[in-house]
Design a protein around this motif. Structure first.
Motif, short mmCIF file in Angstrom:
data_model
loop_
_atom_site.label_atom_id
_atom_site.label_comp_id
_atom_site.label_asym_id
_atom_site.label_seq_id
_atom_site.Cartn_x
_atom_site.Cartn_y
_atom_site.Cartn_z
N LYS A 20 85.08 4.88 41.47
CA LYS A 20 84.89 5.71 40.28
C LYS A 20 86.21 5.96 39.58
O LYS A 20 86.28 5.92 38.34
N ASN A 21 87.27 6.17 40.36
CA ASN A 21 88.59 6.39 39.75
C ASN A 21 89.07 5.17 38.96
O ASN A 21 89.83 5.32 38.01
N LEU A 22 88.62 4.00 39.36
CA LEU A 22 88.96 2.77 38.63
C LEU A 22 87.94 2.45 37.53
O LEU A 22 88.04 1.43 36.87
N ARG A 23 86.96 3.32 37.36
CA ARG A 23 85.87 3.15 36.39
C ARG A 23 85.07 1.87 36.65
O ARG A 23 84.62 1.20 35.72
N GLN B 131 95.07 -2.82 40.91
CA GLN B 131 94.15 -1.90 41.58
C GLN B 131 92.73 -2.46 41.61
O GLN B 131 92.00 -2.28 42.60
N THR B 132 92.33 -3.15 40.56
CA THR B 132 91.00 -3.76 40.53
C THR B 132 90.89 -4.86 41.57
O THR B 132 89.91 -4.95 42.31
N ARG C 22 84.41 7.10 45.50
CA ARG C 22 85.46 7.86 44.80
C ARG C 22 86.55 6.91 44.33
O ARG C 22 87.01 6.98 43.19
N PHE C 23 86.96 5.98 45.19
CA PHE C 23 87.96 4.97 44.82
C PHE C 23 87.47 4.14 43.65
O PHE C 23 88.18 3.93 42.66
N LYS D 115 79.83 4.33 37.96
CA LYS D 115 79.54 5.60 37.27
C LYS D 115 78.36 6.24 37.97
O LYS D 115 77.70 5.60 38.80
N HIS E 56 83.76 8.03 50.21
CA HIS E 56 85.18 7.72 50.04
C HIS E 56 85.36 6.48 49.16
O HIS E 56 86.18 6.48 48.23
#
Length: 107
Positions: free
Chosen positions: A70-73, A24-25, A67-68, A76, A64
């Protein structure tokens, strides 16, 4: 050339959660808009409006993508009144991004 050593023994399989996070990263870094956003946030903290104006991208697209990320950290935020200010949240990924940009510029 120096041999790389991984935290986990190279003979061990990568667990499913780690494999998912890694892929994902790389997916996040495979998108030009997300790379542009991360590159900007590496330089300074920005609001959605500042990102949209600086990169000439629609605010909805920026939101958008944030958000993607942020979900993967990878990013912030902090709140100041009604405004959210975003910054990068992972030095490891930012180092990879910097190295890839340096690599691409090295010719």
């Amino acid at each position: 050339m120096e041999e790389l050593e991984f935290e986990n023994s190279p003979s061990k399989e990568i667990d499913e959660e780690t494999l998912f996070i890694v892929t994902q990263t790389f997916k996040a870094l495979g998108d030009p808009t997300r790379v542009r956003i991360l590159h900007l946030l590496f330089q300074k903290e920005c609001s959605v409006n500042e990102i949209a104006d600086t990169l000439d991208i629609r605010q909805s697209t920026v939101s958008h993508q944030l958000r993607f990320l942020k979900n993967l950290r990878l990013v912030k935020y902090r709140r100041a009144g009604t405004t959210l200010y975003y910054s990068h949240d992972d030095e490891h990924v930012m180092l990879i991004l910097k190295q890839m940009i340096d690599h691409a510029c090295h010719s």
